[in-house]
Design a protein around this motif. Structure first.
Motif, PDB file in Angstrom:
ATOM      1  N   LEU A  20       0.825  -1.211   0.000  1.00  0.00           N
ATOM      2  CA  LEU A  20       0.000   0.000   0.000  1.00  0.00           C
ATOM      3  C   LEU A  20       0.859   1.261   0.000  1.00  0.00           C
ATOM      4  N   LEU A  21       2.000   1.211   0.702  1.00  0.00           N
ATOM      5  CA  LEU A  21       2.895   2.374   0.705  1.00  0.00           C
ATOM      6  C   LEU A  21       3.541   2.585  -0.663  1.00  0.00           C
ATOM      7  N   ALA A  22       3.732   1.511  -1.409  1.00  0.00           N
ATOM      8  CA  ALA A  22       4.226   1.666  -2.783  1.00  0.00           C
ATOM      9  C   ALA A  22       3.210   2.436  -3.617  1.00  0.00           C
ATOM     10  N   LEU A  23       1.931   2.134  -3.429  1.00  0.00           N
ATOM     11  CA  LEU A  23       0.886   2.879  -4.135  1.00  0.00           C
ATOM     12  C   LEU A  23       0.863   4.332  -3.668  1.00  0.00           C
ATOM     13  N   ALA A  24       1.077   4.545  -2.358  1.00  0.00           N
ATOM     14  CA  ALA A  24       1.103   5.909  -1.830  1.00  0.00           C
ATOM     15  C   ALA A  24       2.251   6.709  -2.444  1.00  0.00           C
ATOM     16  N   LEU A  25       3.408   6.060  -2.610  1.00  0.00           N
ATOM     17  CA  LEU A  25       4.542   6.750  -3.238  1.00  0.00           C
ATOM     18  C   LEU A  25       4.234   7.079  -4.697  1.00  0.00           C
ATOM     19  N   ALA A  26       3.498   6.202  -5.362  1.00  0.00           N
ATOM     20  CA  ALA A  26       3.088   6.488  -6.741  1.00  0.00           C
ATOM     21  C   ALA A  26       2.222   7.745  -6.782  1.00  0.00           C
ATOM     22  N   GLY A  27       1.299   7.876  -5.826  1.00  0.00           N
ATOM     23  CA  GLY A  27       0.479   9.081  -5.751  1.00  0.00           C
ATOM     24  C   GLY A  27       1.306  10.311  -5.426  1.00  0.00           C
ATOM     25  N   PHE A  28       2.294  10.150  -4.558  1.00  0.00           N
ATOM     26  CA  PHE A  28       3.194  11.245  -4.202  1.00  0.00           C
ATOM     27  C   PHE A  28       3.927  11.764  -5.436  1.00  0.00           C
ATOM     28  N   ILE A  29       4.469  10.838  -6.224  1.00  0.00           N
ATOM     29  CA  ILE A  29       5.190  11.216  -7.444  1.00  0.00           C
ATOM     30  C   ILE A  29       4.255  11.908  -8.429  1.00  0.00           C
ATOM     31  N   THR A  30       3.032  11.407  -8.523  1.00  0.00           N
ATOM     32  CA  THR A  30       2.063  11.983  -9.451  1.00  0.00           C
ATOM     33  C   THR A  30       1.754  13.440  -9.119  1.00  0.00           C
ATOM     34  N   ILE A  31       1.435  13.695  -7.845  1.00  0.00           N
ATOM     35  CA  ILE A  31       1.079  15.051  -7.430  1.00  0.00           C
ATOM     36  C   ILE A  31       2.291  15.980  -7.492  1.00  0.00           C
ATOM     37  N   LEU A  32       3.455  15.482  -7.054  1.00  0.00           N
ATOM     38  CA  LEU A  32       4.644  16.328  -7.054  1.00  0.00           C
ATOM     39  C   LEU A  32       5.077  16.674  -8.475  1.00  0.00           C
ATOM     40  N   THR A  33       4.973  15.713  -9.386  1.00  0.00           N
ATOM     41  CA  THR A  33       5.307  15.991 -10.788  1.00  0.00           C
ATOM     42  C   THR A  33       4.370  17.050 -11.361  1.00  0.00           C
ATOM     43  N   GLU A  34       3.111  16.991 -10.967  1.00  0.00           N
ATOM     44  CA  GLU A  34       2.137  17.966 -11.456  1.00  0.00           C
ATOM     45  C   GLU A  34       2.415  19.368 -10.917  1.00  0.00           C
ATOM     46  N   ALA A  35       2.680  19.458  -9.598  1.00  0.00           N
ATOM     47  CA  ALA A  35       2.723  20.766  -8.952  1.00  0.00           C
ATOM     48  C   ALA A  35       4.100  21.396  -8.905  1.00  0.00           C
ATOM     49  N   LEU A  36       5.159  20.620  -9.119  1.00  0.00           N
ATOM     50  CA  LEU A  36       6.519  21.136  -8.971  1.00  0.00           C
ATOM     51  C   LEU A  36       6.802  22.385  -9.816  1.00  0.00           C
ATOM     52  N   PRO A  37       6.362  22.445 -11.090  1.00  0.00           N
ATOM     53  CA  PRO A  37       6.644  23.653 -11.871  1.00  0.00           C
ATOM     54  C   PRO A  37       6.095  24.929 -11.252  1.00  0.00           C
ATOM     55  N   ALA A  38       4.988  24.814 -10.491  1.00  0.00           N
ATOM     56  CA  ALA A  38       4.395  26.012  -9.895  1.00  0.00           C
ATOM     57  C   ALA A  38       5.359  26.708  -8.942  1.00  0.00           C
ATOM     58  N   GLY A  39       6.218  25.942  -8.287  1.00  0.00           N
ATOM     59  CA  GLY A  39       7.174  26.534  -7.364  1.00  0.00           C
ATOM     60  C   GLY A  39       8.494  26.911  -8.010  1.00  0.00           C
ATOM     61  N   MET A 177      15.661  14.098 -10.042  1.00  0.00           N
ATOM     62  CA  MET A 177      15.417  13.368  -8.798  1.00  0.00           C
ATOM     63  C   MET A 177      14.076  12.652  -8.847  1.00  0.00           C
ATOM     64  N   MET A 178      13.084  13.277  -9.475  1.00  0.00           N
ATOM     65  CA  MET A 178      11.775  12.634  -9.619  1.00  0.00           C
ATOM     66  C   MET A 178      11.875  11.385 -10.485  1.00  0.00           C
ATOM     67  N   SER A 179      12.694  11.432 -11.536  1.00  0.00           N
ATOM     68  CA  SER A 179      12.900  10.254 -12.384  1.00  0.00           C
ATOM     69  C   SER A 179      13.542   9.126 -11.581  1.00  0.00           C
ATOM     70  N   GLY A 180      14.569   9.472 -10.784  1.00  0.00           N
ATOM     71  CA  GLY A 180      15.221   8.467  -9.961  1.00  0.00           C
ATOM     72  C   GLY A 180      14.269   7.844  -8.958  1.00  0.00           C
ATOM     73  N   LEU A 181      13.424   8.677  -8.368  1.00  0.00           N
ATOM     74  CA  LEU A 181      12.438   8.165  -7.406  1.00  0.00           C
ATOM     75  C   LEU A 181      11.449   7.228  -8.086  1.00  0.00           C
ATOM     76  N   ALA A 182      11.028   7.575  -9.297  1.00  0.00           N
ATOM     77  CA  ALA A 182      10.096   6.721 -10.040  1.00  0.00           C
ATOM     78  C   ALA A 182      10.742   5.389 -10.428  1.00  0.00           C
ATOM     79  N   LEU A 183      12.012   5.436 -10.789  1.00  0.00           N
ATOM     80  CA  LEU A 183      12.726   4.189 -11.102  1.00  0.00           C
ATOM     81  C   LEU A 183      12.794   3.281  -9.881  1.00  0.00           C
ATOM     82  N   ALA A 184      13.122   3.857  -8.732  1.00  0.00           N
ATOM     83  CA  ALA A 184      13.166   3.065  -7.498  1.00  0.00           C
ATOM     84  C   ALA A 184      11.795   2.484  -7.183  1.00  0.00           C
ATOM     85  N   LEU A 185      10.751   3.255  -7.438  1.00  0.00           N
ATOM     86  CA  LEU A 185       9.398   2.772  -7.191  1.00  0.00           C
ATOM     87  C   LEU A 185       9.056   1.588  -8.088  1.00  0.00           C
ATOM     88  N   MET A 186       9.508   1.607  -9.331  1.00  0.00           N
ATOM     89  CA  MET A 186       9.240   0.482 -10.233  1.00  0.00           C
ATOM     90  C   MET A 186       9.822  -0.821  -9.668  1.00  0.00           C
TER      91      MET A 186
END
Length: 396
Positions: A20-39, A177-186
């Protein structure tokens, strides 16, 4: 070795936390990838030699990709095994964030962001149904709540941290860093998340049939109204606070919102399987009281902080509440129904920006609380009326 739905056996008192935490990390990456440009708008604008307004469209095109992709992709992949599909969605983030990191072309970067949005639409449509299939019926709500915790974490902690890192190093490193995190998640997903079969041809339902399942439409309408109310205020929180004389405290107000949102999702996770209907009603009422307080006494900082805390508490677990209600209502067609929820959620995000902007231009921020109250009363009425299907009371 893959495991079908029929052979999964989860002990009644134990949740598959690692999965379940793997799924949570997937959601984390999704939202952070979406919102990161705003900052990182100034840095991205300078790096790509474009205006900040054009840089802001990196968020817009992401939302468009998610909105366009969720329903069609889930509809055509109903028969595909779930883990390879989940891995494909995560791989989309690896590719998109890597291209964003190395690209010097605005057009290519926009294409990469659209791909990221498509991956997000697919992933969000999968998460709730995936979590629900890992556990027995009486634990579905808690499992979905854990799988959804990545979203508020990304909004409350991930975006500020990403923005801070972007101020220290080149903005491209943030996407690397987001790419690396996504690779680790895979790797994590491949090792720890069980596989499930897709639906057999005879069990697949068309979009029209899923939409007409009793209870699906009330849940989608409640999502649309509740999230629209949230986004009207959240999108224009800065001008609202400026009118209240609290412009310099915007970051603190948003921190209060983020902390209480995390508290809200924890509370929902503990209680959701027993009190889903009651919690949805309470969250809507609490948000409504927050809007009422902001409308009456927005000139008092203490009231603004208290109302924001109540708003965060109400909104934090809303995703888990709505997705659990829809997963239980749609049954075997949960993924298709969730794709509709993703679409409704993104329409509400876009609608919040549009409607809030019109209200701000035509009337001003005093129009926000009444508009929120109208939408929340509609949500309350829908949830209250959906006692038989959609938001059903817990069975003893």
């Amino acid at each position: 070795m893959t495991t079908s739905t029929a052979t999964i056996n989860v002990p009644a008192a134990r949740l598959p936390i690692a999965s379940l935490l793997a799924l949570a990390l997937a959601g984390f990456i999704t939202i952070l990838t979406e919102a990161l440009p705003a900052g990182l708008l100034p840095q991205i604008g300078a790096g790509l030699k474009i205006s900040q307004a054009l840089a802001g469209q990196l968020v817009t095109v992401y939302a468009i990709g998610s909105l366009m992709a969720a329903i069609p992709l889930i509809a055509v992949t109903q028969g595909v095994r779930r883990r390879p599909l989940l891995l494909s969605a995560i791989a989309g983030f690896v590719v998109a964030n890597t291209v964003t990191m190395v690209s010097d072309s605005y057009f290519l970067t926009m294409v990469a962001r659209f791909l990221a949005g498509v991956s997000a639409g697919l992933l969000w449509a999968l998460l709730a149904g995936y979590a629900a299939r890992m556990v027995p019926e009486h634990q579905k709500g808690r499992a979905i709540a854990i799988a959804m915790v990545g979203a508020p974490l990304a909004l409350s902690l991930g975006v500020p941290v990403g923005t801070f890192i972007g101020s220290l190093v080149d903005w491209r490193m943030c996407f690397g860093m987001m790419s690396g995190l996504a690779l680790a998640l895979m790797v994590w997903v491949r090792l720890k998340v069980p596989d499930f079969s897709g639906q057999a041809v005879g069990k697949r339902l068309s979009l029209r049939l899923v939409f007409t399942v009793a209870g699906v439409r009330p849940v989608l309408l409640a999502v649309l109204a509740f999230v629209l109310a949230h986004n009207i205020l959240y999108t224009y929180i800065a001008p609202f606070l400026t009118s209240a004389g609290m412009a310099e405290r915007t970051d603190m107000v948003l921190l209060v919102f983020g902390i209480t949102a995390l508290l809200g999702i924890w509370m929902i996770g503990v209680l959701i399987d027993r009190y889903l209907r009651a919690l949805t009603l309470c969250s809507t009422i609490l948000f409504g009281l927050s809007a009422l307080a902001l409308g009456i006494a927005s000139n008092i900082p203490g009231v603004v902080y208290a109302a924001t805390a109540a708003w965060g508490l109400a909104f934090g677990g809303a995703g888990a509440l709505f997705q659990t209600a829809l997963a239980k209502t749609a049954g075997e067609a949960a993924d298709v129904a969730q794709s509709m929820l993703v679409t409704a959620w993104n329409i509400a995000i876009a609608g919040g920006g549009i409607i809030g902007g019109v209200l701000l231009d035509r009337i001003g921020v005093p129009a926000f609380p009444p508009a929120l109250l109208v939408l929340l009363i509609l949500t309350l009425a829908v949830v209250w009326a959906s006692k038989r299907h959609g938001f059903t009371p817990a069975q003893r």
